[in-house]
Design an enzyme around this catalytic site. Structure first.
Site, PDB file in Angstrom:
ATOM      1  N   LEU A  17      -2.751   1.022  -7.859  1.00 10.76           N
ATOM      2  CA  LEU A  17      -2.776   0.817  -9.313  1.00 10.76           C
ATOM      3  C   LEU A  17      -3.966   1.564  -9.914  1.00 10.76           C
ATOM      4  O   LEU A  17      -5.049   1.604  -9.317  1.00 10.76           O
ATOM      5  CB  LEU A  17      -2.889  -0.674  -9.610  1.00 10.76           C
ATOM      6  CG  LEU A  17      -1.668  -1.486  -9.160  1.00 10.76           C
ATOM      7  CD1 LEU A  17      -1.983  -2.969  -9.131  1.00 10.76           C
ATOM      8  CD2 LEU A  17      -0.474  -1.206 -10.072  1.00 10.76           C
ATOM      9  N   ARG A  47       0.372   8.470 -12.456  1.00 12.29           N
ATOM     10  CA  ARG A  47       0.228   7.059 -12.074  1.00 12.29           C
ATOM     11  C   ARG A  47      -0.118   6.219 -13.308  1.00 12.29           C
ATOM     12  O   ARG A  47       0.439   5.141 -13.525  1.00 12.29           O
ATOM     13  CB  ARG A  47      -0.880   6.941 -11.026  1.00 12.29           C
ATOM     14  CG  ARG A  47      -1.055   5.561 -10.441  1.00 12.29           C
ATOM     15  CD  ARG A  47      -2.145   5.555  -9.385  1.00 12.29           C
ATOM     16  NE  ARG A  47      -1.857   6.468  -8.300  1.00 12.29           N
ATOM     17  CZ  ARG A  47      -0.998   6.214  -7.299  1.00 12.29           C
ATOM     18  NH1 ARG A  47      -0.378   5.061  -7.240  1.00 12.29           N
ATOM     19  NH2 ARG A  47      -0.781   7.097  -6.359  1.00 12.29           N
ATOM     20  N   HIS A  54      -1.977  -9.879   1.189  1.00  5.38           N
ATOM     21  CA  HIS A  54      -2.154  -8.819   2.183  1.00  5.38           C
ATOM     22  C   HIS A  54      -1.969  -9.424   3.572  1.00  5.38           C
ATOM     23  O   HIS A  54      -2.523 -10.492   3.867  1.00  5.38           O
ATOM     24  CB  HIS A  54      -3.558  -8.212   2.049  1.00  5.38           C
ATOM     25  CG  HIS A  54      -3.813  -7.123   3.038  1.00  5.38           C
ATOM     26  ND1 HIS A  54      -3.268  -5.876   2.914  1.00  5.38           N
ATOM     27  CD2 HIS A  54      -4.531  -7.119   4.188  1.00  5.38           C
ATOM     28  CE1 HIS A  54      -3.636  -5.129   3.949  1.00  5.38           C
ATOM     29  NE2 HIS A  54      -4.407  -5.853   4.724  1.00  5.38           N
ATOM     30  N   ASP A 105      -7.202  -3.437  -1.477  1.00  5.52           N
ATOM     31  CA  ASP A 105      -7.391  -4.587  -0.579  1.00  5.52           C
ATOM     32  C   ASP A 105      -8.857  -5.025  -0.521  1.00  5.52           C
ATOM     33  O   ASP A 105      -9.331  -5.513   0.506  1.00  5.52           O
ATOM     34  CB  ASP A 105      -6.878  -4.262   0.850  1.00  5.52           C
ATOM     35  CG  ASP A 105      -5.406  -3.895   0.863  1.00  5.52           C
ATOM     36  OD1 ASP A 105      -4.659  -4.394   0.002  1.00  5.52           O
ATOM     37  OD2 ASP A 105      -4.996  -3.099   1.731  1.00  5.52           O
ATOM     38  N   GLU A 141     -10.449  -2.660  -8.243  1.00  8.79           N
ATOM     39  CA  GLU A 141     -10.099  -1.237  -8.152  1.00  8.79           C
ATOM     40  C   GLU A 141      -9.945  -0.728  -6.714  1.00  8.79           C
ATOM     41  O   GLU A 141      -9.113   0.124  -6.456  1.00  8.79           O
ATOM     42  CB  GLU A 141     -11.110  -0.400  -8.928  1.00  8.79           C
ATOM     43  CG  GLU A 141     -10.909  -0.583 -10.427  1.00  8.79           C
ATOM     44  CD  GLU A 141     -11.906   0.188 -11.256  1.00  8.79           C
ATOM     45  OE1 GLU A 141     -12.320   1.280 -10.827  1.00  8.79           O
ATOM     46  OE2 GLU A 141     -12.282  -0.329 -12.329  1.00  8.79           O
ATOM     47  N   MET A 155       4.241  -1.530  -3.406  1.00  6.75           N
ATOM     48  CA  MET A 155       3.681  -0.456  -2.575  1.00  6.75           C
ATOM     49  C   MET A 155       3.160   0.710  -3.420  1.00  6.75           C
ATOM     50  O   MET A 155       3.481   1.875  -3.148  1.00  6.75           O
ATOM     51  CB  MET A 155       4.737   0.039  -1.583  1.00  6.75           C
ATOM     52  CG  MET A 155       5.297  -1.056  -0.689  1.00  6.75           C
ATOM     53  SD  MET A 155       4.027  -1.937   0.227  1.00  6.75           S
ATOM     54  CE  MET A 155       3.707  -0.733   1.487  1.00  6.75           C
ATOM     55  N   SER A 194      10.329 -11.206   0.055  1.00  6.83           N
ATOM     56  CA  SER A 194      10.340 -12.568   0.601  1.00  6.83           C
ATOM     57  C   SER A 194       9.181 -13.401   0.036  1.00  6.83           C
ATOM     58  O   SER A 194       9.324 -14.612  -0.156  1.00  6.83           O
ATOM     59  CB  SER A 194      10.330 -12.551   2.124  1.00  6.83           C
ATOM     60  OG  SER A 194       9.092 -12.123   2.626  1.00  6.83           O
ATOM     61  N   ASN A 195       8.050 -12.769  -0.245  1.00  8.77           N
ATOM     62  CA  ASN A 195       6.962 -13.521  -0.889  1.00  8.77           C
ATOM     63  C   ASN A 195       7.328 -13.895  -2.313  1.00  8.77           C
ATOM     64  O   ASN A 195       7.012 -14.996  -2.782  1.00  8.77           O
ATOM     65  CB  ASN A 195       5.660 -12.729  -0.842  1.00  8.77           C
ATOM     66  CG  ASN A 195       4.970 -12.877   0.492  1.00  8.77           C
ATOM     67  OD1 ASN A 195       4.453 -13.952   0.807  1.00  8.77           O
ATOM     68  ND2 ASN A 195       5.010 -11.844   1.303  1.00  8.77           N
TER      69      ASN A 195
HETATM   70  C1  GRF Z   1       4.082  -8.742   3.009  1.00  7.15           C
HETATM   71  O1  GRF Z   1       3.722  -8.730   4.360  1.00  7.15           O
HETATM   72  C2  GRF Z   1       2.865  -8.735   2.133  1.00  7.15           C
HETATM   73  O2  GRF Z   1       1.772  -9.371   2.703  1.00  7.15           O
HETATM   74  C3  GRF Z   1       2.569  -7.262   1.977  1.00  7.15           C
HETATM   75  O3  GRF Z   1       3.814  -6.632   1.952  1.00  7.15           O
HETATM   76  C4  GRF Z   1       4.787  -7.452   2.604  1.00  7.15           C
HETATM   77  C5  GRF Z   1       5.858  -7.691   1.605  1.00  7.15           C
HETATM   78  O4  GRF Z   1       6.925  -8.429   2.141  1.00  7.15           O
HETATM   79  N1  GRF Z   1       1.753  -7.014   0.816  1.00  7.15           N
HETATM   80  P1  GRF Z   1       7.953  -9.116   1.153  1.00  7.15           P
HETATM   81  O5  GRF Z   1       8.513  -7.993   0.285  1.00  7.15           O
HETATM   82  O6  GRF Z   1       7.216 -10.131   0.357  1.00  7.15           O
HETATM   83  O7  GRF Z   1       8.998  -9.707   2.038  1.00  7.15           O
END
Ligand code: GRF
Length: 222
Positions: free
Chosen positions: A98, A70, A114, A150, A147, A95, A18-19
């Protein structure tokens, strides 16, 4: 003033996207300083891939399970991004941790969103942890990727009040709405050179004044 060419951005996702969709929507405006040149997922069937395809954006699936390490997976992702001429990378629900090597290659040109007000609530399950901690303000952060997970310098944050009746679902939905406004704004700042990484910090040269000096939660008065 001659318009600058739009910056070429690769987006990395693992799921819903969604982002990513919010970034795509922003790039529909020809005046937006970035275009999305590819969406890369480490998960085949990630829902966001369909959304990207519907918008005619090139998608690539690079499953991490196909690589022995990785670093090898990250090298493949790096090669794919270079192959489409990406200049910047936006992580959008990617997810995967890196490898330092990959992070160094994109230092100052890779950002992440985040779902918490960093440095509070790094990692997963941020909304449940915010509720358990009893905070009154929660939100989201866009930061340069370094590195440490978050841990990179903060570019922009958006906040919501935590309400007494909030559940993980209601709170995450309210934060997500803010994410969808914040991420395109932050990517714009980076692509226009108004936000940059310097000496391990984010430097923002934002013109214009804020309309609110502070945010209180619960609100004043009443
Ligand atoms: C979001 O809450 C973002 O902040 C986090 O993972 C989620 C991803 O959601 N890193 P989407 O895939 O963007 O809907």
């Amino acid at each position: 003033m001659t318009p600058q060419p739009r910056k070429r951005v690769g987006v990395l996702i693992s799921g819903r996207g969604s982002n990513m969709a919010a970034l795509i929507a922003a790039t529909m405006d020809p005046a937006y300083p970035a275009e999305i040149v590819a969406v890369v997922s480490n998960v085949a069937g990630a829902k966001g891939l369909e959304t990207a395809e519907r918008h005619g954006i090139a998608t690539m699936v690079i499953p991490h399970r196909d690589y022995e390490s990785r670093a090898a997976h990250d090298d493949a992702v790096h090669a794919a991004l270079k192959g489409v001429g990406a200049e910047y990378v936006a992580l959008a629900g990617y997810m995967r941790l890196l490898s330092p090597h990959f992070v160094r290659k994109w230092q100052g040109r890779m950002i992440n969103i985040h779902p918490a007000l960093l440095p509070s609530f790094k990692g997963l399950d941020t909304h449940a942890r915010a509720l358990a901690a009893g905070v009154r303000i929660h939100g989201c952060t866009v930061h340069f990727v370094t590195e440490g997970m978050d841990e990179g310098p903060v570019i922009a944050q958006g906040a919501v009040r935590v309400l007494p009746e909030d559940t993980e679902e209601t709170l995450s939905a309210r934060v997500l709405k803010v994410e969808h406004r914040l991420y395109p704004m932050a990517l714009r700042l980076v692509c226009e050179g108004q936000a940059r990484m310097s000496d391990g910090r984010a430097v923002i040269d934002r013109k214009g004044a804020d309309d609110a000096e502070y945010l209180l939660s619960p609100p004043e008065g009443g």
